[in-house]
Scaffold this active site. Structure first.
Site, PDB file in Angstrom:
ATOM      1  N   TYR A 152      36.551  35.423  38.000  1.00 23.83           N
ATOM      2  CA  TYR A 152      37.970  35.789  38.007  1.00 23.83           C
ATOM      3  C   TYR A 152      38.168  37.154  37.356  1.00 23.83           C
ATOM      4  O   TYR A 152      38.850  38.027  37.922  1.00 23.83           O
ATOM      5  CB  TYR A 152      38.777  34.734  37.262  1.00 23.83           C
ATOM      6  CG  TYR A 152      40.230  35.113  37.057  1.00 23.83           C
ATOM      7  CD1 TYR A 152      41.147  34.973  38.090  1.00 23.83           C
ATOM      8  CD2 TYR A 152      40.671  35.623  35.837  1.00 23.83           C
ATOM      9  CE1 TYR A 152      42.473  35.337  37.918  1.00 23.83           C
ATOM     10  CE2 TYR A 152      41.991  35.977  35.653  1.00 23.83           C
ATOM     11  CZ  TYR A 152      42.887  35.833  36.692  1.00 23.83           C
ATOM     12  OH  TYR A 152      44.198  36.207  36.515  1.00 23.83           O
ATOM     13  N   LYS A 156      39.590  40.735  39.052  1.00 31.09           N
ATOM     14  CA  LYS A 156      40.764  41.475  38.589  1.00 31.09           C
ATOM     15  C   LYS A 156      40.411  42.931  38.256  1.00 31.09           C
ATOM     16  O   LYS A 156      41.263  43.819  38.408  1.00 31.09           O
ATOM     17  CB  LYS A 156      41.371  40.769  37.378  1.00 31.09           C
ATOM     18  CG  LYS A 156      41.916  39.381  37.692  1.00 31.09           C
ATOM     19  CD  LYS A 156      43.183  39.412  38.524  1.00 31.09           C
ATOM     20  CE  LYS A 156      43.003  39.191  39.986  1.00 31.09           C
ATOM     21  NZ  LYS A 156      44.273  39.240  40.758  1.00 31.09           N
TER      22      LYS A 156
END
Length: 256
Positions: A152, A156
């Site tokens: 994750y 990002k």
């Protein structure tokens, strides 16, 4: 008033952003993963101009969403909000890709490449991106042991790199990234400590506001203020490598 498309806007921060923009008189088109979510979103925001339906987990799904958006006409801004979170297990999509990469990184790239170029692009990053490497040599997690939180956070960082790559390449577009804070959404969890009332404001502001603070490109924000992102986000060589990887995986090249 502006016309704005927001990905992942059937619930959570995306829907909150859509509600804020609509309350300000802007035209908003929202996006849902499937028909059930679309019905819920339409009930939550009946003033939305339209609801686009498509699963961004697949290349075909992202391509379909882009086609639906283009069929609605040109937008002033696109907010890339859709994402899956940091507690995901390792799952491979029908395209053979880790689904965190597919949704968080590749779909943002595909929609950027395929939607008719707006005046502004806004990409949602995360504070977690500050502490990871882009890991472009193993972006598809073929050699490393899976970590949902790392996958994750890396995605990002990729989104921030994409925002800055677009800012560098498309001089007629304002392209910026932001972190909304760790807030108690379904993704963030009930114990998240940041202010929910501020989490959706910056992306709406960057999409439509004409004051000098918002009329910038290639910048990173937190709660309406510029801040420094992970230094790798500025690296043009890494940006171009990311674009090349996404182009190779998807078969879609970012227009010059």
């Amino acid at each position: 008033m502006s016309r704005v498309f927001i990905t992942g806007s059937s619930t959570g921060l995306g829907l909150m952003t859509a509600e804020l923009l609509a309350s300000q008189g802007h035209k908003v088109v929202i996006h849902a993963r499937n028909a059930n979510r679309a019905e819920d979103a339409a009930r939550s925001l009946p003033e939305a101009e339209a609801v686009v339906i498509g699963d961004l987990e697949t290349i075909a799904g992202s391509t379909s969403v882009a086609a639906q958006v283009n069929a609605l006409g040109r937008f002033d801004a696109v907010i890339h909000n859709a994402a899956v979170g940091y507690r995901e297990g390792h799952r491979v999509t029908s395209d053979g890709l880790p689904h965190v990469f597919a949704v968080n990184t590749l779909s943002a790239y595909l929609l950027t490449a395929l939607i008719e170029r707006p005046k502004r692009l806004v990409y949602l990053s995360s504070g977690m991106h500050h502490h990871v490497d882009a890991n472009l040599d193993d972006i598809l997690w073929k050699t490393r042991r899976w970590s949902g939180s790392s996958a994750y956070a890396e995605s990002k960082l990729h989104d921030t790199m994409l925002a800055f790559a677009v800012a560098r390449r498309w001089k007629d577009v304002l392209s910026n990234a932001l972190e909304p804070g760790w807030v108690p959404t379904r993704m963030g969890g009930p114990g998240a400590p940041d202010d929910m009332d501020k989490a959706h404001v910056t992306q709406a502001w960057l999409a439509v506001n004409d004051n000098s603070d918002a009329h910038v490109t290639g910048k990173y924000f937190y709660h309406l203020k510029q801040m420094k992102p992970n230094r790798q986000a500025y690296d043009a060589v890494l940006q171009d490598r990311l674009l090349a990887i996404c182009a190779e995986v998807s078969g879609v090249t970012l227009p010059a």
